[in-house]
Design an enzyme around this catalytic site. Structure first.
Site, PDB file in Angstrom:
ATOM      1  N   SER A 149      -7.361  -4.819   8.738  1.00 44.97           N
ATOM      2  CA  SER A 149      -6.315  -3.811   8.611  1.00 44.97           C
ATOM      3  C   SER A 149      -6.209  -3.016   9.919  1.00 44.97           C
ATOM      4  O   SER A 149      -6.046  -3.611  10.976  1.00 44.97           O
ATOM      5  CB  SER A 149      -6.608  -2.911   7.408  1.00 44.97           C
ATOM      6  OG  SER A 149      -5.529  -2.050   7.135  1.00 44.97           O
ATOM      7  N   ARG A 218      -1.213   8.991  -1.014  1.00 46.22           N
ATOM      8  CA  ARG A 218      -2.094   7.917  -1.464  1.00 46.22           C
ATOM      9  C   ARG A 218      -1.366   6.962  -2.404  1.00 46.22           C
ATOM     10  O   ARG A 218      -1.556   5.745  -2.335  1.00 46.22           O
ATOM     11  CB  ARG A 218      -3.320   8.511  -2.157  1.00 46.22           C
ATOM     12  CG  ARG A 218      -4.368   7.465  -2.554  1.00 46.22           C
ATOM     13  CD  ARG A 218      -4.872   6.729  -1.331  1.00 46.22           C
ATOM     14  NE  ARG A 218      -5.975   5.826  -1.667  1.00 46.22           N
ATOM     15  CZ  ARG A 218      -6.556   5.006  -0.796  1.00 46.22           C
ATOM     16  NH1 ARG A 218      -6.145   4.971   0.453  1.00 46.22           N
ATOM     17  NH2 ARG A 218      -7.563   4.228  -1.170  1.00 46.22           N
ATOM     18  N   ASP A 316       0.935 -10.050   1.426  1.00 46.97           N
ATOM     19  CA  ASP A 316       0.770  -8.777   2.139  1.00 46.97           C
ATOM     20  C   ASP A 316       2.121  -8.316   2.688  1.00 46.97           C
ATOM     21  O   ASP A 316       2.722  -8.995   3.518  1.00 46.97           O
ATOM     22  CB  ASP A 316      -0.241  -8.962   3.276  1.00 46.97           C
ATOM     23  CG  ASP A 316      -0.650  -7.648   3.945  1.00 46.97           C
ATOM     24  OD1 ASP A 316       0.053  -6.637   3.761  1.00 46.97           O
ATOM     25  OD2 ASP A 316      -1.673  -7.656   4.642  1.00 46.97           O
ATOM     26  N   HIS A 349      -2.245  -6.676   0.619  1.00 50.53           N
ATOM     27  CA  HIS A 349      -3.001  -6.260   1.795  1.00 50.53           C
ATOM     28  C   HIS A 349      -4.480  -6.042   1.483  1.00 50.53           C
ATOM     29  O   HIS A 349      -5.342  -6.292   2.317  1.00 50.53           O
ATOM     30  CB  HIS A 349      -2.389  -4.982   2.375  1.00 50.53           C
ATOM     31  CG  HIS A 349      -3.043  -4.520   3.638  1.00 50.53           C
ATOM     32  ND1 HIS A 349      -3.024  -5.274   4.797  1.00 50.53           N
ATOM     33  CD2 HIS A 349      -3.766  -3.411   3.935  1.00 50.53           C
ATOM     34  CE1 HIS A 349      -3.682  -4.639   5.752  1.00 50.53           C
ATOM     35  NE2 HIS A 349      -4.150  -3.508   5.246  1.00 50.53           N
ATOM     36  N   ASP A 350      -4.783  -5.565   0.296  1.00 46.41           N
ATOM     37  CA  ASP A 350      -6.168  -5.296  -0.088  1.00 46.41           C
ATOM     38  C   ASP A 350      -6.957  -6.552  -0.451  1.00 46.41           C
ATOM     39  O   ASP A 350      -8.122  -6.448  -0.839  1.00 46.41           O
ATOM     40  CB  ASP A 350      -6.216  -4.340  -1.280  1.00 46.41           C
ATOM     41  CG  ASP A 350      -6.312  -2.885  -0.856  1.00 46.41           C
ATOM     42  OD1 ASP A 350      -6.380  -2.612   0.364  1.00 46.41           O
ATOM     43  OD2 ASP A 350      -6.319  -2.011  -1.746  1.00 46.41           O
TER      44      ASP A 350
END
EC number: 2.3.1.-
Length: 370
Positions: A149, A218, A316, A349-350
């Site tokens: 990342s 967040r 992603d 993405h995670d």
């Protein structure tokens, strides 16, 4: 202003003054780091991990801190990054609030937190600070430099600013420059924080804390960290078993909303808002085209590393696959034996944090021939 420092953190004092790329300098700054494994006599088995925006240096459990780390399934004896073979260093990013010096840290000139008087932070500053830790440990050259990342950006900056620092490189869900979509998302996150009245120009307290702004920032981030495919498979349109909507007609109604709210509330008091602003903006500024006369591929081709693996997840949306393919192509143009690997993970993405079944073998396979 609070720092959240893992109990197993070790600290390295950065050179003082420590110059920053965009001007200004730090005095008495430090970097938090942790290590695993044993360094060979010649120092040739060292791996450096540079992280995303929010992780600390505690990537995995160790003797100093047996609690599980954020990459516990990837790092340790017999795991893809095998600490029976490798000596692994993980640093907390410069500018963070988890041990390394950042806006939440005390300014030695005043004794008060830096807040917005902290110098403008760049990814390149984080790269220089990470290399300072490596050098202090007596490591001349890394066997492998791993970045995921934001850490993928930091790793490229390390290769740029410290030629010869690593024999090989694994770039996971990273990029050589911020794309408009990612910049737009991070801009909205920063705006949510700054528009919270309790942010107060960076002068908040524990009692008057911009919790709403951090919650919204967040939530926006978490939405982009996973894919629509996973959101659908995980939550569907399942509603909450609650009568709360009778009291608040626009309150939480779906399970996905409840998940985001719970995730955000757990985060907001464990990451400093000003640190979030600085690190987020540093990612937007990063662009290897700056070093390639406006051409990102030329910037990548100017980096020198013998071999590289660039990995991404097909779902992603924050750091899309074309960015990892670009990294491999650019490094290959510079003479590296570089491979691009697109993994069909549904977790966005995670994925590199949770889909170890896919990412683990890719990392292990590359390191096996490193």
């Amino acid at each position: 202003m609070t720092e959240f420092i893992p109990p197993g953190s070790r600290f390295h004092a950065l050179p003082s003054p420590f110059p920053m790329k965009r001007g200004g300098q730090l005095h008495g700054a430090r970097m938090a780091f942790e290590t695993w494994g044993t360094l060979d006599a010649d120092g040739g088995n060292a791996i450096l991990i540079v992280t995303g925006l929010s992780p600390n240096a505690h990537a995995a459990s160790n003797a100093q801190d047996p609690s599980p780390g954020w990459w516990e399934a990837m790092l340790g004896p017999g795991k893809p990054i095998d600490t029976e073979r490798w000596f692994v260093v993980c640093v907390n990013s410069l500018g963070s609030c988890k041990g390394s010096t950042g806006p939440a840290s005390p300014d030695p000139a005043t004794g008060e937190p830096y807040r917005l008087s902290f110098p403008e932070l760049s990814v390149e500053d984080g790269a220089d600070a990470a290399v300072s830790v490596v050098r202090a440990l007596g490591i001349t050259q890394l066997a492998c430099l791993i970045g995921n990342s934001m850490g993928g950006m930091t790793a490229l900056a390390v290769l740029l600013r410290h030629p010869g620092i690593a024999r090989s490189h694994i770039n996971i869900s990273g990029s050589a420059q911020a794309l408009p979509f990612s910049i737009a998302i991070r801009s909205l996150q920063r705006e949510a924080i700054r528009l919270d009245p309790l942010w107060n120009g960076g002068h908040y307290t524990e009692e008057r804390y911009p919790e709403s702004g951090m919650r919204m920032a967040r939530k926006m981030g978490v939405i982009t960290y996973r894919s629509a495919l996973e959101w659908d498979g995980r939550f569907g349109r399942v509603r909450l078993d609650s009568d709360a909507t009778d009291e608040d007609p626009f309150g939480l109604e779906f399970q996905v909303e409840s998940y985001l709210e719970g995730h955000a509330r757990r985060f907001v008091r464990f990451f400093d808002p000003n640190c979030y602003l600085y690190l987020s903006r540093s990612m937007d500024w990063f662009d290897l085209a700056e070093y390639g006369q406006g051409d990102v591929m030329a910037g990548l081709a100017g980096l020198r590393v013998a071999s590289a693996l660039s990995i991404g997840a097909a779902t992603d949306i924050l750091f899309p696959l074309q960015q990892q393919e670009q990294i491999a192509d650019g490094l290959r143009a510079g003479g590296a034996e570089a491979e691009f690997l697109a993994l069909p993970s549904p977790q966005g993405h995670d994925a590199f944090l949770v889909d170890i079944a896919r990412f683990g073998p890719a990392v292990a396979g590359f390191l096996a021939v490193t």
